[in-house]
Write an enzyme that holds these catalytic residues in place. Structure first.
Site: not given
Length: 294
Positions: A165, A65, A68, A129
């Site tokens: 993702e 993550s 991001k 997240s």
């Protein structure tokens, strides 16, 4: 079962006082690395040229993550260019709200078919997240290929993104998005110094990272309670052998004197429990804070 052994050699040499302090910090960090069963990469950059530590910093690690942050950069670049607006509404369809992933957005709007502002989706994605929000934003910037092209245009050649993702639900795909600690630290510093986005967008993304609700037991827990850290953590699932693939935390830490340091910590192939790994992040952050404040 894979057995990983990492040996770190610290050589004592005569150095100027400042350089000796840096070497002492590196020695202390390497000492706690030696007590961990994982492949570790660290890049630390202070406000002075000499305040730099790199340990396995050119090795590649799964981003998880952390990417991001990169996605938010690409989205906000389009905002700066007038292609997108933070106030514009984006239709979030039920088919985009996958059930088997971390998604506060889905929890709030389980049936989808709702218009959310770009600002709202960025907040879900960066601060909370949200994996579904991540993929919605990724689609707006041309998918993985669009993101990779943009980030590399910033001079970050050690950066590869191939999947979103949703596709990373398969543990094998977790290795397909990767970068290095050094590349990540360099990009964070460029961002913080206003060399990528306009001032308003820089301040906006920085604040979203300060408001991050995930990874509170990583680097953040090793800092004083009042310390400000703008960070982006990342965590994988387990591979076929029940080994944690990756755990990361990268960010910008403000110091009491108004200066800062950038720190990127990446772990992969982690053969210890999560709490031990979290304590590693915390201890490295604590040592680094003490170096810069004492």
């Amino acid at each position: 079962m894979r057995i990983l052994v990492f040996v770190y050699w610290i050589v004592a040499v005569s150095l100027p006082a400042h350089s000796q302090k840096v070497q002492n910090l590196k020695r202390d960090i390497c000492q706690i690395i030696s007590q961990n069963r994982a492949h570790v990469g660290i890049s630390i950059k202070g406000f002075e040229k000499e305040d730099t530590i790199n340990i396995n910093a050119n090795d590649t690690f799964p981003l998880m993550s952390v990417f991001k942050f990169h996605i938010a950069l690409a989205v906000l670049q389009r905002v700066d260019d007038g292609v997108l607006k933070l106030t514009q509404k984006v239709l979030v369809e039920k088919s985009q709200l996958h059930s088997d992933t971390w998604s506060p957005m889905r929890d709030q709007y389980p049936h989808g078919q709702v218009y959310l502002s770009l600002d709202e989706i960025l907040r879900y994605t960066v601060s909370n997240s949200d994996n579904n929000g991540c993929d919605i934003l990724l689609n707006l910037i041309g998918g993985a290929k669009g993101l990779q092209k943009y980030i590399r245009s910033l001079g970050a050649d050690d950066f590869t993104v191939s999947v979103n993702e949703f596709q990373m639900r398969s543990w094998e795909n977790s290795y397909l998005n990767y970068s290095t600690p050094m590349e990540t630290t360099k990009l964070l510093e460029k961002f913080y110094n206003g060399l990528i986005l306009k001032a308003n967008s820089t301040d906006y993304l920085y604040r979203l990272m300060v408001e991050t609700t995930r990874g509170t037991r990583y680097m953040k827990s090793g800092l004083p309670q009042a310390a400000e850290i703008a960070h982006r953590p990342g965590l994988s699932g387990l591979d076929a052998n029940k080994i944690r693939i990756a755990m990361n935390d990268v960010g910008i830490v403000k110091l009491p004197n108004g200066q800062y340091f950038i720190i990127s910590i990446f772990l992969k192939d982690i053969m210890q429990d999560d709490r031990q790994a979290e304590e590693f992040f915390s201890e490295v952050a604590r040592l680094t804070w003490e170096y810069f404040t004492k």
